[in-house]
Structures are given as C-alpha cells and as structure tokens.
Design an enzyme around this catalytic site. Structure first.
Site, PDB file in Angstrom:
ATOM      1  CG  ASN A  48      11.410  15.551  29.287  1.00 55.34           C
ATOM      2  OD1 ASN A  48      12.576  14.316  29.275  1.00 55.34           O
ATOM      3  ND2 ASN A  48      11.985  16.409  28.643  1.00 55.34           N
ATOM      4  CG  HIS A 134      20.947  19.807  31.789  1.00 53.55           C
ATOM      5  ND1 HIS A 134      20.290  21.241  30.833  1.00 53.55           N
ATOM      6  CD2 HIS A 134      19.759  19.485  29.966  1.00 53.55           C
ATOM      7  CE1 HIS A 134      19.093  21.385  30.522  1.00 53.55           C
ATOM      8  NE2 HIS A 134      19.467  20.112  29.081  1.00 53.55           N
ATOM      9  CD  GLU A 177      22.072  16.288  34.170  1.00 51.47           C
ATOM     10  OE1 GLU A 177      21.152  14.921  34.276  1.00 51.47           O
ATOM     11  OE2 GLU A 177      22.743  16.353  33.559  1.00 51.47           O
ATOM     12  CB  SER A 181      19.007  14.632  30.755  1.00 53.45           C
ATOM     13  OG  SER A 181      20.011  14.911  29.815  1.00 53.45           O
ATOM     14  CG  ASP A 206      19.756  18.689  36.865  1.00 53.78           C
ATOM     15  OD1 ASP A 206      18.932  18.481  37.234  1.00 53.78           O
ATOM     16  OD2 ASP A 206      20.134  19.443  36.556  1.00 53.78           O
ATOM     17  CG  HIS A 209      15.702  14.095  33.566  1.00 48.86           C
ATOM     18  ND1 HIS A 209      15.283  14.088  32.572  1.00 48.86           N
ATOM     19  CD2 HIS A 209      16.721  14.837  33.217  1.00 48.86           C
ATOM     20  CE1 HIS A 209      15.243  14.908  31.450  1.00 48.86           C
ATOM     21  NE2 HIS A 209      16.505  15.226  31.462  1.00 48.86           N
ATOM     22  CE  LYS A 240      13.573  17.887  32.816  1.00 53.46           C
ATOM     23  NZ  LYS A 240      12.850  19.071  31.301  1.00 53.46           N
TER      24      LYS A 240
HETATM   25  C1  LIG Z   1      19.642  17.397  34.168  1.00 53.47           C
HETATM   26  C2  LIG Z   1      18.663  18.288  33.380  1.00 53.47           C
HETATM   27  N1  LIG Z   1      18.637  19.858  33.842  1.00 53.47           N
HETATM   28  C3  LIG Z   1      17.877  21.140  33.622  1.00 53.47           C
HETATM   29  C4  LIG Z   1      16.869  20.770  32.553  1.00 53.47           C
HETATM   30  C5  LIG Z   1      16.115  22.453  32.837  1.00 53.47           C
HETATM   31  O1  LIG Z   1      14.552  22.153  32.978  1.00 53.47           O
HETATM   32  P1  LIG Z   1      13.891  23.393  32.815  1.00 53.47           P
HETATM   33  O2  LIG Z   1      13.020  22.446  31.346  1.00 53.47           O
HETATM   34  O3  LIG Z   1      12.775  22.873  33.313  1.00 53.47           O
HETATM   35  O4  LIG Z   1      14.005  24.571  31.956  1.00 53.47           O
HETATM   36  C6  LIG Z   1      16.948  20.222  31.796  1.00 53.47           C
HETATM   37  C7  LIG Z   1      15.736  20.081  31.128  1.00 53.47           C
HETATM   38  O5  LIG Z   1      15.992  19.386  30.306  1.00 53.47           O
HETATM   39  C8  LIG Z   1      17.393  18.390  32.689  1.00 53.47           C
HETATM   40  O6  LIG Z   1      17.823  17.912  31.587  1.00 53.47           O
END
Ligand SMILES: Cc1ncc(COP(=O)(O)O)c(C=O)c1O
Length: 384
Positions: A48, A134, A177, A181, A206, A209, A240
């Site tokens: 990522n 997610h 989101e 993701s 969120d 990404h 990411k």
């Molecule tokens: C949409 C989404 N939120 C939160 C996270 C969690 O983030 P982190 O990898 O910094 O723990 C991810 C991780 O893949 C994600 O894809």
C-alpha cells in the site's frame, strides 16, 4: 498433542481444503516496487506504499534523527507520558492537512477505528455500514454494541431506505470508506453527507486509502469534494501512502477531547514511536510539495486498467488499487501462483477479506513502478 492443538489442526486443514489457508511470505529486501522474496526478484503489486515513500531517504533520515533525539520508543500511553513535542507537531500537521480543527494520533489505523467507534457509539445507537467496510470498522462497530445495519456498497438509495427504517432514540451513524481498500472505488460522499443531513445522522469516513493519494494535494476524498465541514469524523492511516506506521482521527476540538477521555485504544496503548511520528511529518510535507508522484500513480493506474480491459472508474480517476476479479478462491490462487512463477507478486484476496464469490487478485501500484512493470504484468496476464 493437546485437544486444542488437534482441533486447530483440523480447522486449518479444512481451510486448506477450501483454498482459504494463509501463509506469510518473507521478504529479503525493503518493500518497494521491486522486492526479493524466497531469494528471487519480483515486481511487487502487493503493497500500500502508493507514493513509494516507505523507502524514501528523506523519511528514513527523519526517522533516524528522531531516534537520536527522542529515543527508540515513546515509553508510555499518550496520556501517561507518551506525548512528545513531535506527536503534538504531527497532530497539528494532520489537522492542517485534513483541514480540521484537531487530530489524534494512534499507534495504527486499526487502533484508531477499534477505539474511536466504540468511544462514539453506544447501545442506543444505530450504525449503518457500507457492505464492503474494512474489518477494523466492522470490529469497532461491533465493540460499540450499537445496532448494526449494512447498506449495499456505494448505494445511496439503499442507504436512504435503511435510514428510513430506523426507529428509536439513539444517534444514527453512517460509516464508510472514502476509497475502498479491496475495490479501489470511491464512495458517493456528497450523497452520503446530504442523506446524513436529511435524516439527522452523523458521518464517520475512513480515508486510509485516500490519504496522500486523492485530491490535488493528496488531502483525501473528503477534501476533493469540499466536505471537511460536513463530515463528523475523518479517520486515516500513516501506513499506506505516507509510507510509515500509525493511524489518526481528525475532526473538531471537542471530538479530539472526547477521544482523549473516552477512547480505550488511545488511552491504554503506548504512543506511536518517535521514528514513526517523524517520518509521517516528513511524508505530509512531501505530499503537499510534490504532486509528481500522484500524477505518475494515476497515469500508471489508467495504463494498467486499460491493459486489463477494465471499465474506467466512476467518480473521478481510478486510484492505485486495481481488483482483478476471478470469483472462486481456487482460480484466484491459481492465477496468483502463475504470476509468482513469472516474477510478479500479486496475492490472491479471498474471503473473509472480500465477500464469498468475489475472490480476486488485487494489484496495487506505487509511484516507483515503471511503465515497463505495468506492461510486463499486462503481457503476462494475457498469456497465462
Ligand atoms: C480501510 C482501512 N482502514 C483501516 C486500516 C488499518 O490501518 P493500519 O494498517 O494503519 O492499521 C486498513 C488497513 O489495511 C484499511 O484498509
């Protein structure tokens, strides 16, 4: 063998039979566009690291200087003594980057979602989640003990029908989101925000990404749509596009004070390490000053999508996540293995990460890929 081991072995065997068993791949290089795996070189479509910053000299230098100045670890939770001037400056920079009043930084994005949702939502409330949210959003929502409702992916009409059916006194929360993701598509945030206003709901978005990737300065999709004042909670990660590690929540000062007082993963976990805080600060600066990486990323993405015969993305240019749908777990594993044999690392994504029947390869691009890398994978996919 104990009873526990025997029963775990049996369940792992069942996962293998269903093509759902997972194993770790050990890298012998830094995680860039080209990597060494099992002693062999690969073009890496599995990170990522969208802007290619994870291995950037400026981030590494900032992290090393922070270790020299502040030490290897933060030594305590944020409230207990784990907040340095560096953490304060990072939160300031994040709030300005996301155009909000304030920010709270967490050790990871997972921590941020797992703690913030239950801090804000309770048993009286109803949480409406996009079907493809997610795991960290789903887990946080479950921990809140609120009633959960799922609406169809990126479907404002279904969201509205769901909002109309909610009765009761508690708050309504819409959780989504902004860039998904595993599908890389963009949420219809203007529609979501206007529904939230009409039905008196709060919004939690969120931007894991989208941060660093979307919008003219990489500020994210909330900024791209000019919705900073309309979204209640903007969450993101430093792990990411920003190339490091850590998570954050941005919003108004009251929200951040609430997190300081009520968010268990903020209160009861050791603060982000100084190295991570410093590299993230540097990454935000680079994001704002250098749009060339983003432009290259979107150009590569359009090239790969076109080469794979995929439809152009709706709602703006396609980002760096490109799903190549196969359906069955077995087919996804088989294609991933064929690519592996030809020096391309693109892992199979299977349930429960994605819904049953939608197993896929997920190609994620970085600004450090070249046109040749993209053309090579297109050529190989045509042959296998
Ligand atoms: C949409 C989404 N939120 C939160 C996270 C969690 O983030 P982190 O990898 O910094 O723990 C991810 C991780 O893949 C994600 O894809």
């Amino acid at each position: 063998m104990t009873d526990l081991t025997a029963s775990l072995k049996k369940e792992l065997q069942a996962l293998k039979e269903k093509h759902l068993f997972r194993t770790l791949r050990v890298m012998q290089s830094s995680p860039d566009a080209h990597v060494m795996l099992d002693g062999r070189p690969f073009v890496n479509f599995a990170s990522n690291n969208y802007l290619g910053l994870a291995n950037d000299d400026r981030l590494k230098r900032a992290a090393m200087q922070a270790i020299e100045r502040w030490g290897a670890g933060a030594t305590a939770s944020r409230l207990l003594g784990g907040t340095t001037d560096l953490h304060a400056r990072l939160e300031d920079a994040l709030a300005r980057f996301k155009r909000t009043e304030a920010a709270a930084v967490f050790p990871s994005g997972y921590h941020a979602n797992l703690g913030t949702l239950p801090a804000l939502m309770g048993a009286e409330d109803t949480v409406l989640l996009d079907r493809l949210c997610h795991a960290s959003l789903i887990d946080g929502a479950r921990m809140s003990r609120a009633r959960l409702k799922v609406f169809r992916h990126n479907d404002p009409e279904d969201l509205e029908r769901t909002l109309q059916r909610i009765a009761g006194r508690g708050r309504k929360w819409i959780v989504t989101e902004s860039a998904f993701s595993m599908d890389g598509d963009v949420a219809p945030l203007p529609d979501i925000v206007s529904l939230a206003k009409r039905y008196g709901a709060c919004t939690y978005v969120d931007e894991a990404h989208a941060t660093g990737v979307s919008g003219p300065e990489g500020r994210g999709i909330i900024n791209q749509f000019g919705l900073e004042k309309d979204v209640d909670v903007c969450m993101g990660t430093l792990s990411k596009a920003l190339g490091g590690m850590g998570g954050f929540v941005c919003g108004n000062r009251t929200l951040v004070e609430w997190i300081h007082n009520r968010c268990r993963s903020f209160i009861y976990s050791t603060a982000l390490s100084p190295a991570c805080a410093a590299s993230a600060l540097t990454a935000i600066g680079l994001c704002l000053s250098d749009s060339a990486r983003r432009q290259k990323l979107f150009r590569l993405s359009a090239r790969l999508r076109q080469g794979l015969g995929l439809e152009p993305a709706s709602r703006g240019p396609a980002g760096p996540i490109i799903p190549y749908l196969l359906g069955s777990e077995k087919a996804a594993l088989r294609l991933s293995k064929s690519l592996w044999e030809k020096g391309v690392f693109a892992p199979a994504i299977r349930p429960p990460t994605v819904p049953k029947g939608t197993a896929r390869l997920r190609f994620s691009l970085t600004a450090n890929h070249s046109d040749e890398d993209v053309d090579a994978v297109i050529r190989i996919l045509r042959h296998v």
